[in-house]
Design a protein around this motif. Sequence first.
Motif, PDB file in Angstrom:
ATOM      1  N   ASP A   1      -8.675  11.654  21.597  1.00  0.00           N
ATOM      2  CA  ASP A   1      -8.688  10.365  22.300  1.00  0.00           C
ATOM      3  C   ASP A   1      -8.767   9.210  21.302  1.00  0.00           C
ATOM      4  N   SER A   2      -9.607   9.358  20.296  1.00  0.00           N
ATOM      5  CA  SER A   2      -9.741   8.309  19.287  1.00  0.00           C
ATOM      6  C   SER A   2      -8.428   8.112  18.526  1.00  0.00           C
ATOM      7  N   ALA A   3      -7.783   9.223  18.194  1.00  0.00           N
ATOM      8  CA  ALA A   3      -6.513   9.141  17.482  1.00  0.00           C
ATOM      9  C   ALA A   3      -5.477   8.391  18.315  1.00  0.00           C
ATOM     10  N   HIS A   4      -5.447   8.676  19.604  1.00  0.00           N
ATOM     11  CA  HIS A   4      -4.497   7.993  20.485  1.00  0.00           C
ATOM     12  C   HIS A   4      -4.796   6.497  20.572  1.00  0.00           C
TER      13      HIS A   4
ATOM     14  N   HIS B   1      -1.796   3.406   6.069  1.00  0.00           N
ATOM     15  CA  HIS B   1      -1.065   4.317   5.196  1.00  0.00           C
ATOM     16  C   HIS B   1      -0.215   5.342   5.930  1.00  0.00           C
ATOM     17  N   THR B   2      -0.493   5.601   7.208  1.00  0.00           N
ATOM     18  CA  THR B   2       0.249   6.640   7.927  1.00  0.00           C
ATOM     19  C   THR B   2       0.059   6.497   9.424  1.00  0.00           C
ATOM     20  N   LYS B   3       0.929   7.168  10.163  1.00  0.00           N
ATOM     21  CA  LYS B   3       0.783   7.250  11.615  1.00  0.00           C
ATOM     22  C   LYS B   3       0.616   8.694  12.078  1.00  0.00           C
ATOM     23  N   HIS B   4       0.654   9.622  11.124  1.00  0.00           N
ATOM     24  CA  HIS B   4       0.581  11.037  11.472  1.00  0.00           C
ATOM     25  C   HIS B   4      -0.589  11.695  10.763  1.00  0.00           C
ATOM     26  N   ILE B   5      -1.427  12.393  11.525  1.00  0.00           N
ATOM     27  CA  ILE B   5      -2.562  13.096  10.933  1.00  0.00           C
ATOM     28  C   ILE B   5      -2.525  14.571  11.323  1.00  0.00           C
ATOM     29  N   TYR B   6      -3.042  15.387  10.423  1.00  0.00           N
ATOM     30  CA  TYR B   6      -3.161  16.830  10.622  1.00  0.00           C
ATOM     31  C   TYR B   6      -4.653  17.161  10.557  1.00  0.00           C
ATOM     32  N   LEU B   7      -5.151  17.885  11.538  1.00  0.00           N
ATOM     33  CA  LEU B   7      -6.595  18.078  11.644  1.00  0.00           C
ATOM     34  C   LEU B   7      -7.074  19.368  10.962  1.00  0.00           C
ATOM     35  N   HIS B   8      -6.665  19.558   9.735  1.00  0.00           N
ATOM     36  CA  HIS B   8      -7.155  20.732   9.012  1.00  0.00           C
ATOM     37  C   HIS B   8      -6.908  20.588   7.524  1.00  0.00           C
ATOM     38  N   VAL B   9      -7.661  21.275   6.749  1.00  0.00           N
ATOM     39  CA  VAL B   9      -7.382  21.678   5.370  1.00  0.00           C
ATOM     40  C   VAL B   9      -7.836  23.130   5.312  1.00  0.00           C
ATOM     41  N   LYS B  10      -9.143  23.337   5.331  1.00  0.00           N
ATOM     42  CA  LYS B  10      -9.703  24.650   5.621  1.00  0.00           C
ATOM     43  C   LYS B  10     -10.356  24.552   7.001  1.00  0.00           C
ATOM     44  N   GLY B  11     -10.848  25.686   7.486  1.00  0.00           N
ATOM     45  CA  GLY B  11     -11.520  25.649   8.772  1.00  0.00           C
ATOM     46  C   GLY B  11     -10.568  25.784   9.947  1.00  0.00           C
ATOM     47  N   GLU B  12     -11.124  26.096  11.105  1.00  0.00           N
ATOM     48  CA  GLU B  12     -10.374  26.249  12.343  1.00  0.00           C
ATOM     49  C   GLU B  12     -10.650  25.036  13.234  1.00  0.00           C
ATOM     50  N   PRO B  13      -9.660  24.149  13.417  1.00  0.00           N
ATOM     51  CA  PRO B  13      -9.887  22.900  14.164  1.00  0.00           C
ATOM     52  C   PRO B  13     -10.425  23.094  15.578  1.00  0.00           C
TER      53      PRO B  13
ATOM     54  N   LEU C   1       0.829  -1.191   0.000  1.00  0.00           N
ATOM     55  CA  LEU C   1       0.000   0.000   0.000  1.00  0.00           C
ATOM     56  C   LEU C   1       0.872   1.253   0.000  1.00  0.00           C
ATOM     57  N   LYS C   2       0.335   2.328  -0.560  1.00  0.00           N
ATOM     58  CA  LYS C   2       1.043   3.602  -0.481  1.00  0.00           C
ATOM     59  C   LYS C   2       1.080   4.053   0.974  1.00  0.00           C
ATOM     60  N   THR C   3       2.220   4.557   1.375  1.00  0.00           N
ATOM     61  CA  THR C   3       2.333   5.120   2.716  1.00  0.00           C
ATOM     62  C   THR C   3       2.661   6.601   2.595  1.00  0.00           C
ATOM     63  N   PHE C   4       2.174   7.371   3.552  1.00  0.00           N
ATOM     64  CA  PHE C   4       2.346   8.813   3.538  1.00  0.00           C
ATOM     65  C   PHE C   4       2.963   9.280   4.855  1.00  0.00           C
ATOM     66  N   LYS C   5       3.726  10.354   4.778  1.00  0.00           N
ATOM     67  CA  LYS C   5       4.246  10.953   6.007  1.00  0.00           C
ATOM     68  C   LYS C   5       3.102  11.504   6.844  1.00  0.00           C
ATOM     69  N   LYS C   6       2.050  11.946   6.158  1.00  0.00           N
ATOM     70  CA  LYS C   6       0.927  12.535   6.882  1.00  0.00           C
ATOM     71  C   LYS C   6      -0.315  12.494   6.016  1.00  0.00           C
ATOM     72  N   VAL C   7      -1.446  12.426   6.687  1.00  0.00           N
ATOM     73  CA  VAL C   7      -2.739  12.554   6.029  1.00  0.00           C
ATOM     74  C   VAL C   7      -3.519  13.638   6.760  1.00  0.00           C
ATOM     75  N   TYR C   8      -4.013  14.590   5.998  1.00  0.00           N
ATOM     76  CA  TYR C   8      -4.826  15.667   6.554  1.00  0.00           C
ATOM     77  C   TYR C   8      -6.282  15.192   6.656  1.00  0.00           C
ATOM     78  N   ILE C   9      -6.885  15.405   7.804  1.00  0.00           N
ATOM     79  CA  ILE C   9      -8.308  15.136   7.981  1.00  0.00           C
ATOM     80  C   ILE C   9      -8.957  16.452   8.400  1.00  0.00           C
ATOM     81  N   GLU C  10      -9.785  16.986   7.535  1.00  0.00           N
ATOM     82  CA  GLU C  10     -10.465  18.243   7.824  1.00  0.00           C
ATOM     83  C   GLU C  10     -11.634  17.958   8.764  1.00  0.00           C
ATOM     84  N   ILE C  11     -11.521  18.418  10.017  1.00  0.00           N
ATOM     85  CA  ILE C  11     -12.574  18.102  10.981  1.00  0.00           C
ATOM     86  C   ILE C  11     -13.676  19.156  10.982  1.00  0.00           C
ATOM     87  N   THR C  12     -13.420  20.295  10.371  1.00  0.00           N
ATOM     88  CA  THR C  12     -14.465  21.285  10.129  1.00  0.00           C
ATOM     89  C   THR C  12     -14.044  22.172   8.966  1.00  0.00           C
TER      90      THR C  12
END
Length: 312
Positions: A91-94, A68-80, A22-33
Amino acid sequence: MGRITNEGGTVLPPKQNGDPELKTFKKVYIEITSICNLACSFCPQTKRAKGFIDPEVFNNILDQIKPHTKHIYLHVKGEPLLHPKIDLLLDSAHEKGFKVNITTNGTLLPKTQHKLLGKPALRQMNFSLHSFDGHEGSTDREGYLSNILSFAREAVKHNVIISFRLWNLTQDNFTNAQMNRNRETLEVLEREFNLDFRIEEKVVPGSGVKIAPNVYLNQDHEFQWPSLDAPEDDGKGFCHALRSQAAVLVDGTVVPCCLDGEGVINLGNVHEKSFSEIVEGERANNLVYGFSKREAVEELCRKCGYRQRFGA
């Protein structure tokens, strides 16, 4: 079709049908808002539907991206920090073994810091300090910075990395107005960390300087969000999209990078197809193969100045 290479330029063999890798990434962004509490001049408001990610949906996305990754960023647009259940998301991420980076304007810390401090998943907090001047009507710089610095003092005790960002410089190597504007903020940081140098003496655009243990300051030029309305160039260049990163928007749409704030390069939706299938899909692979040949195959990529940072 060109051959895919890794970041070092080594040619990799094409994947065969049935290949389990599978492709692996240094990070995956998840926009939570997709909602923001500010309206900054450098950040166009999204035209997409506004909303918050549901914790159950977030958990599902974490399960999908876990291979695919162990690191997530909680934004794309929006204020997390607007998300009312950001503590539950951490907590879920942990629980699922992820480390989390958050980029924020920092204005909501007085109301939300109790949801962040002590969360073991939290790895890094990036503070976009240029938001203060970017948002028309901002007042009380000292108070704004005081709240952020108070949080930073506590966060570093929990081994959280703090990154202060001033991404508002001009390409003509600073105008006097911007120098004076940033100087006020830099003076506050210099006093806080008892620095015996002016920060400008140590940092250059595009790089950072360590100003205390686990605390960094980064200055850079203001960048333009790519838009289909922008002029198109020859499409030459390279990008790490879908090599080191991918992003999932709040509605589940997967895009190649954190700069596709409108979901223009829609690779698929995690509510209809698995993340693994999406990032291995034809459109995704065409984009990656194209950049292996230093060619931008997507229109939005040909209108993105960030690609030019990696040269032709």
